[in-house]
Design a protein around this motif. Sequence first.
Motif, PDB file in Angstrom:
ATOM      1  N   ASN A   1      -3.681  -2.043  -3.749  1.00 12.40           N
ATOM      2  CA  ASN A   1      -4.031  -2.010  -2.340  1.00 12.40           C
ATOM      3  C   ASN A   1      -4.360  -3.407  -1.812  1.00 12.40           C
ATOM      4  O   ASN A   1      -5.204  -4.116  -2.374  1.00 12.40           O
TER       5      ASN A   1
ATOM      6  N   LYS B   1       7.458   5.626  -9.632  1.00 11.12           N
ATOM      7  CA  LYS B   1       6.222   6.348  -9.342  1.00 11.12           C
ATOM      8  C   LYS B   1       5.029   5.408  -9.380  1.00 11.12           C
ATOM      9  O   LYS B   1       3.881   5.839  -9.511  1.00 11.12           O
ATOM     10  N   LEU B   2       5.318   4.119  -9.257  1.00 10.65           N
ATOM     11  CA  LEU B   2       4.277   3.100  -9.362  1.00 10.65           C
ATOM     12  C   LEU B   2       3.602   2.849  -8.017  1.00 10.65           C
ATOM     13  O   LEU B   2       4.278   2.612  -7.008  1.00 10.65           O
ATOM     14  N   ASN B   3       2.282   2.910  -8.029  1.00 10.19           N
ATOM     15  CA  ASN B   3       1.514   2.597  -6.833  1.00 10.19           C
ATOM     16  C   ASN B   3       1.229   1.100  -6.763  1.00 10.19           C
ATOM     17  O   ASN B   3       0.811   0.490  -7.745  1.00 10.19           O
ATOM     18  N   ARG B   4       1.461   0.542  -5.597  1.00 14.48           N
ATOM     19  CA  ARG B   4       1.129  -0.873  -5.390  1.00 14.48           C
ATOM     20  C   ARG B   4      -0.400  -1.040  -5.376  1.00 14.48           C
ATOM     21  O   ARG B   4      -1.136  -0.126  -5.004  1.00 14.48           O
TER      22      ARG B   4
ATOM     23  N   ASN C   1       0.808  -1.230   0.000  1.00 19.05           N
ATOM     24  CA  ASN C   1       0.000   0.000   0.000  1.00 19.05           C
ATOM     25  C   ASN C   1       0.838   1.277   0.000  1.00 19.05           C
ATOM     26  O   ASN C   1       0.616   2.197   0.781  1.00 19.05           O
ATOM     27  N   SER C   2       1.813   1.320  -0.903  1.00 23.08           N
ATOM     28  CA  SER C   2       2.689   2.490  -1.000  1.00 23.08           C
ATOM     29  C   SER C   2       3.247   2.577  -2.411  1.00 23.08           C
ATOM     30  O   SER C   2       3.065   1.672  -3.226  1.00 23.08           O
ATOM     31  N   VAL C   3       3.940   3.664  -2.672  1.00 28.09           N
ATOM     32  CA  VAL C   3       4.637   3.812  -3.952  1.00 28.09           C
ATOM     33  C   VAL C   3       5.894   2.954  -3.909  1.00 28.09           C
ATOM     34  O   VAL C   3       6.643   2.988  -2.922  1.00 28.09           O
ATOM     35  N   TYR C   4       6.147   2.199  -4.976  1.00 26.67           N
ATOM     36  CA  TYR C   4       7.322   1.335  -4.983  1.00 26.67           C
ATOM     37  C   TYR C   4       8.588   2.195  -5.037  1.00 26.67           C
ATOM     38  O   TYR C   4       8.632   3.199  -5.755  1.00 26.67           O
TER      39      TYR C   4
END
Length: 344
Positions: free
Chosen positions: A86, A81-84, A74-77
């Motif tokens: 959720n 700039k990729l969002n995991r 649940n964070s940016v890798y």
Amino acid sequence: MKKSIVIAVALSVVFCAILTEFCQKNRPMSSWISRISLVRRFGADLSRFFSFEPPAASVGRTTLKMLTNEKCRNSVYPRSKLNRFNVPDKYLKWETDFSDYKPISYTSDSIKGQPWADPEKLSEGNPWNQVDSHNKIDRKSHEGEYSIVDGVPLNPIGRTGIKGRGCLGRWGPNHAADPIVTRWKVDEKGERLKHPKTGKPILQFISIQRRDSGEWAIPGGMVDPGELVTATLRREFGEEALNSLEADKHSKDTLEKKIDDLFQQGFEIYRGYVDDPRNTDNAWMETVAYNFHDEDGNSVARFKLHAGDDAVGVKWMDIGCDVKLYASHADMIRKVAEHHHAHW
């Protein structure tokens, strides 16, 4: 009759002491069962059963908070700039059905084609869960056997919200080693300083500031192919914390002798999975952490610190519950403080 009463009273005292110790330190009970049996069978001298200092091998890895995937969900890798995707806590485990789970696959360009990294596509029959003797790569996990799904390993702790290798070099476990070098904090007279709240002496450890994230961390690093963990511990400490790669020959020789002596006295703090922000569904960090303590302050504690290859800063950091460190390093530091009966 009298003998039975004496033995019964002795057993009660021992059992109460064991329960107290267990509640305070959450220690496994199995190691004390044999002690009770000895008292009952042989009427052994009770005094030696009240020494609760745990041997090095028993420093508890199971009480650490590594096995949670808190920092890799649940964070940016990192470095992207990729969002995991959720992943709520209730869907962490693979055994729990999560039909909506559709994470993206990501492998950083920075590791593609690197000699120390796996290829993007692996050949069939890759030696998972064992040592790859041909390439000198340890693909075994400290957590036991992991599953292989669609030809790649599955994170043994659970979902992370992203597939692929991310910025980790290996599919599956990526093995590291973390040397925790400590000393007592002292005043100008060499007297140990105690924390005003707990009254316990204050430990300090050598911490480096990571170049990639700016966070403070234990000066560890990756285990090279075919390298022993003990060799990695020593090498990484010299390279990252003491900058031995840039020292002149005389200084380097002196430094290496001091490190050799100190590193003969370490004990294992942790061995297993690390809740690292770089982890993915198919690649994850594992480590072996050892504590090397300069008890009298006459060894590494006296050396001038210089940051090495992967660090922008290095310092002796006070150990306490408010320490903020990279990944799960604070959990390992806490175990060191507990072992030395120091302030936390």
